[in-house]
Design a protein around this motif. Structure first.
Motif, PDB file in Angstrom:
ATOM      1  N   ALA A   1       0.813  -1.224   0.000  1.00  0.00           N
ATOM      2  CA  ALA A   1       0.000   0.000   0.000  1.00  0.00           C
ATOM      3  C   ALA A   1       0.847   1.275   0.000  1.00  0.00           C
ATOM      4  O   ALA A   1       0.314   2.369  -0.201  1.00  0.00           O
ATOM      5  CB  ALA A   1      -0.922   0.003   1.226  1.00  0.00           C
ATOM      6  N   LEU A   2       2.167   1.143   0.223  1.00  0.00           N
ATOM      7  CA  LEU A   2       3.028   2.342   0.255  1.00  0.00           C
ATOM      8  C   LEU A   2       3.224   2.891  -1.157  1.00  0.00           C
ATOM      9  O   LEU A   2       3.388   2.108  -2.101  1.00  0.00           O
ATOM     10  CB  LEU A   2       4.404   1.992   0.832  1.00  0.00           C
ATOM     11  CG  LEU A   2       4.470   1.604   2.301  1.00  0.00           C
ATOM     12  CD1 LEU A   2       5.846   1.042   2.635  1.00  0.00           C
ATOM     13  CD2 LEU A   2       4.160   2.810   3.177  1.00  0.00           C
ATOM     14  N   PRO A   3       3.271   4.204  -1.309  1.00  0.00           N
ATOM     15  CA  PRO A   3       3.495   4.766  -2.649  1.00  0.00           C
ATOM     16  C   PRO A   3       4.868   4.402  -3.218  1.00  0.00           C
ATOM     17  O   PRO A   3       5.000   4.200  -4.421  1.00  0.00           O
ATOM     18  CB  PRO A   3       3.363   6.280  -2.437  1.00  0.00           C
ATOM     19  CG  PRO A   3       3.311   6.512  -0.974  1.00  0.00           C
ATOM     20  CD  PRO A   3       3.006   5.229  -0.289  1.00  0.00           C
TER      21      PRO A   3
ATOM     22  N   ARG B   1       2.804   4.966  11.444  1.00  0.00           N
ATOM     23  CA  ARG B   1       1.512   5.060  10.739  1.00  0.00           C
ATOM     24  C   ARG B   1       0.555   3.970  11.199  1.00  0.00           C
ATOM     25  O   ARG B   1       1.004   2.850  11.452  1.00  0.00           O
ATOM     26  CB  ARG B   1       1.710   4.804   9.246  1.00  0.00           C
ATOM     27  CG  ARG B   1       2.430   5.877   8.547  1.00  0.00           C
ATOM     28  CD  ARG B   1       2.115   5.786   7.054  1.00  0.00           C
ATOM     29  NE  ARG B   1       2.809   6.861   6.398  1.00  0.00           N
ATOM     30  CZ  ARG B   1       3.323   6.807   5.192  1.00  0.00           C
ATOM     31  NH1 ARG B   1       3.194   5.704   4.481  1.00  0.00           N
ATOM     32  NH2 ARG B   1       3.940   7.828   4.684  1.00  0.00           N
ATOM     33  N   PRO B   2      -0.750   4.267  11.209  1.00  0.00           N
ATOM     34  CA  PRO B   2      -1.726   3.189  11.421  1.00  0.00           C
ATOM     35  C   PRO B   2      -1.852   2.367  10.138  1.00  0.00           C
ATOM     36  O   PRO B   2      -1.595   2.879   9.048  1.00  0.00           O
ATOM     37  CB  PRO B   2      -3.027   3.941  11.709  1.00  0.00           C
ATOM     38  CG  PRO B   2      -2.869   5.274  11.050  1.00  0.00           C
ATOM     39  CD  PRO B   2      -1.384   5.588  10.997  1.00  0.00           C
ATOM     40  N   ALA B   3      -2.262   1.123  10.257  1.00  0.00           N
ATOM     41  CA  ALA B   3      -2.383   0.247   9.085  1.00  0.00           C
ATOM     42  C   ALA B   3      -3.371   0.831   8.079  1.00  0.00           C
ATOM     43  O   ALA B   3      -4.516   1.152   8.434  1.00  0.00           O
ATOM     44  CB  ALA B   3      -2.850  -1.142   9.530  1.00  0.00           C
ATOM     45  N   HIS B   4      -2.933   0.956   6.831  1.00  0.00           N
ATOM     46  CA  HIS B   4      -3.784   1.456   5.749  1.00  0.00           C
ATOM     47  C   HIS B   4      -5.020   0.561   5.602  1.00  0.00           C
ATOM     48  O   HIS B   4      -6.132   1.042   5.417  1.00  0.00           O
ATOM     49  CB  HIS B   4      -2.954   1.470   4.462  1.00  0.00           C
ATOM     50  CG  HIS B   4      -3.710   1.804   3.243  1.00  0.00           C
ATOM     51  ND1 HIS B   4      -4.004   3.103   2.902  1.00  0.00           N
ATOM     52  CD2 HIS B   4      -4.253   1.018   2.278  1.00  0.00           C
ATOM     53  CE1 HIS B   4      -4.694   3.101   1.778  1.00  0.00           C
ATOM     54  NE2 HIS B   4      -4.862   1.857   1.383  1.00  0.00           N
ATOM     55  N   TYR B   5      -4.810  -0.750   5.681  1.00  0.00           N
ATOM     56  CA  TYR B   5      -5.917  -1.692   5.501  1.00  0.00           C
ATOM     57  C   TYR B   5      -6.625  -2.040   6.811  1.00  0.00           C
ATOM     58  O   TYR B   5      -7.391  -3.007   6.854  1.00  0.00           O
ATOM     59  CB  TYR B   5      -5.435  -2.958   4.796  1.00  0.00           C
ATOM     60  CG  TYR B   5      -5.057  -2.722   3.338  1.00  0.00           C
ATOM     61  CD1 TYR B   5      -5.999  -2.290   2.418  1.00  0.00           C
ATOM     62  CD2 TYR B   5      -3.756  -2.937   2.897  1.00  0.00           C
ATOM     63  CE1 TYR B   5      -5.662  -2.074   1.086  1.00  0.00           C
ATOM     64  CE2 TYR B   5      -3.406  -2.732   1.561  1.00  0.00           C
ATOM     65  CZ  TYR B   5      -4.365  -2.298   0.665  1.00  0.00           C
ATOM     66  OH  TYR B   5      -4.036  -2.081  -0.648  1.00  0.00           O
ATOM     67  N   ARG B   6      -6.305  -1.271   7.857  1.00  0.00           N
ATOM     68  CA  ARG B   6      -6.980  -1.424   9.161  1.00  0.00           C
ATOM     69  C   ARG B   6      -7.053  -2.906   9.571  1.00  0.00           C
ATOM     70  O   ARG B   6      -6.047  -3.565   9.623  1.00  0.00           O
ATOM     71  CB  ARG B   6      -8.393  -0.799   9.118  1.00  0.00           C
ATOM     72  CG  ARG B   6      -8.444   0.625   8.545  1.00  0.00           C
ATOM     73  CD  ARG B   6      -7.825   1.643   9.428  1.00  0.00           C
ATOM     74  NE  ARG B   6      -8.493   1.826  10.698  1.00  0.00           N
ATOM     75  CZ  ARG B   6      -8.047   2.650  11.632  1.00  0.00           C
ATOM     76  NH1 ARG B   6      -6.937   3.352  11.435  1.00  0.00           N
ATOM     77  NH2 ARG B   6      -8.679   2.776  12.777  1.00  0.00           N
ATOM     78  N   HIS B   7      -8.274  -3.415   9.814  1.00  0.00           N
ATOM     79  CA  HIS B   7      -8.411  -4.785  10.325  1.00  0.00           C
ATOM     80  C   HIS B   7      -8.322  -5.845   9.223  1.00  0.00           C
ATOM     81  O   HIS B   7      -8.404  -7.041   9.519  1.00  0.00           O
ATOM     82  CB  HIS B   7      -9.727  -4.913  11.101  1.00  0.00           C
ATOM     83  CG  HIS B   7      -9.785  -3.975  12.267  1.00  0.00           C
ATOM     84  ND1 HIS B   7      -9.206  -4.262  13.483  1.00  0.00           N
ATOM     85  CD2 HIS B   7     -10.294  -2.724  12.385  1.00  0.00           C
ATOM     86  CE1 HIS B   7      -9.381  -3.240  14.311  1.00  0.00           C
ATOM     87  NE2 HIS B   7     -10.043  -2.294  13.659  1.00  0.00           N
ATOM     88  N   ASP B   8      -8.187  -5.425   7.969  1.00  0.00           N
ATOM     89  CA  ASP B   8      -8.106  -6.386   6.861  1.00  0.00           C
ATOM     90  C   ASP B   8      -6.669  -6.656   6.417  1.00  0.00           C
ATOM     91  O   ASP B   8      -6.452  -7.392   5.448  1.00  0.00           O
ATOM     92  CB  ASP B   8      -8.899  -5.868   5.645  1.00  0.00           C
ATOM     93  CG  ASP B   8     -10.394  -6.001   5.855  1.00  0.00           C
ATOM     94  OD1 ASP B   8     -10.808  -6.788   6.721  1.00  0.00           O
ATOM     95  OD2 ASP B   8     -11.149  -5.297   5.155  1.00  0.00           O
TER      96      ASP B   8
END
Ligand code: ADP
Ligand code: BMX
Ligand code: ZN
Length: 290
Positions: A115-117, A267-274
């Motif tokens: 997910a990182l640019p 950073r918090p996880a981009h995909y949160r709980h997924d």
């Protein structure tokens, strides 16, 4: 190709269909508290029943050391006392589909890396039932010869701290994790889970505030250690404790008190709980950065 992605955690089991990075038909159920492999197999069987006919393969991210398709707990207390589980064999029996398996935090690290640019060296930490970790260096996910790489929750926070379920005293996990926070609670807070203790902390209850602060401080020290070991630029935090309101800012405050050489982007996880589900699916889709 549709992947049936599964996340086996110490508190909940989640499953969903994944196409590319699209997650659909997500379902959850509690992780069985029983120490028997049959209980976990039965829970997975009912969770996957409505999904398996729509999938071409299975990818599972699971708590525990995953080596050659078998799950071995480093901390069995985190999995209802279950010490081992034939993960790939059980899911093959349930679904009759091809199955791949990887540790949950290693999987989540991969999803977050994707997910990182721009590619970076990262450490992912989940603060959930336990504390798990995944490391990506030079674009490669470290799993280790036996699957143990990145198990940062079992590095030392306090040699005089509580006994960890892995057999060691004072692991980060025993202090910072959801289970650890709950197990350290005394008096009026005894028996409450971490979610309830966080709610009490928000109301200003002193012991709850202290337990949350101790967790955040232990995590900040772990992040500084992770920086010293890997020279990572970014540390990404997931898990229901890690993503709880107010937690990451507290970790950032403690980290800011460390010398400048240990600072990272947090950073918090981009995909949160997924993140776990998705990471397992992305690795099964070929493990290339998308
Ligand atoms: P798993 O470990 O199964 O992947 P989670 O990431 O949901 O599951 O972590 C479970 C832990 O997080 C439990 O200890 C639970 O009490 C705690 N928890 C769940 N929701 C919250 C919340 N909103 N705030 C703080 N802690 C939470
Ligand atoms: C424990 C260990 C790790 C796992 C971490 C987070 C077991 C069963 N699990 O340290 O493999 O990555 O917990 O797991 O020994 P979670 O359930 O909190 O997501
Ligand atoms: Zn431990």
């Amino acid at each position: 190709m549709t992947t049936l992605a599964i996340d086996i955690g110490g508190t909940k089991l989640a499953a969903a269909l994944v196409d590319g990075v699209n997650v659909s038909s997500r379902r959850e159920c509690p992780t069985p508290a029983s120490r028997t492999p049959q209980a976990l197999q039965e829970a997975l069987d009912s969770l996957l029943l409505p999904l398996k006919a729509q999938a071409d393969r299975v990818a599972v991210a699971s708590t525990g050391i995953i080596h050659r398709g078998v799950l071995t707990s480093i901390n069995p207390e985190n999995l209802g006392g279950l010490a081992a589980f034939p993960l790939v064999a059980a899911l093959t029996e349930i679904t009759a589909l091809p199955v791949t398996a990887i540790n949950d935090a290693q999987a989540a690290a991969w999803a977050e890396f994707c997910a990182l640019p721009q590619p970076q060296d990262i450490v992912f930490l989940t603060v959930s039932t336990g504390v798990g970790g995944g490391v990506i260096l030079d674009g490669r996910l470290l799993t280790g010869q036996g699957g143990l790489a990145g198990h940062l929750g079992h590095t030392l926070a306090d040699p005089a701290g509580p006994l960890c379920g892995c057999g060691r005293r004072g692991c980060i996990e025993a202090i910072a994790s959801g289970r650890g926070i709950s197990a350290q609670a005394k008096g009026e807070l005894a028996g409450l889970d971490a979610k309830a203790i966080f709610a009490q902390a928000r109301r200003g209850e002193p012991q709850a505030r202290e337990l949350v602060a101790r967790s955040a401080q232990a995590l900040a020290r772990l992040i500084a250690d992770a920086k010293a070991v890997t020279d990572c630029q970014t540390v990404i935090i997931g898990g229901s404790v890690g993503l709880a309101e107010g937690y990451l800012p507290l970790v950032a405050e403690y980290l800011a008190a460390e010398p400048s050489v240990y600072q990272v982007t947090l950073r918090p996880a981009h995909y949160r709980h997924d993140a776990g589900l998705l990471g397992a699916a992305l690795l099964a889709q070929g493990g290339k950065r998308c």
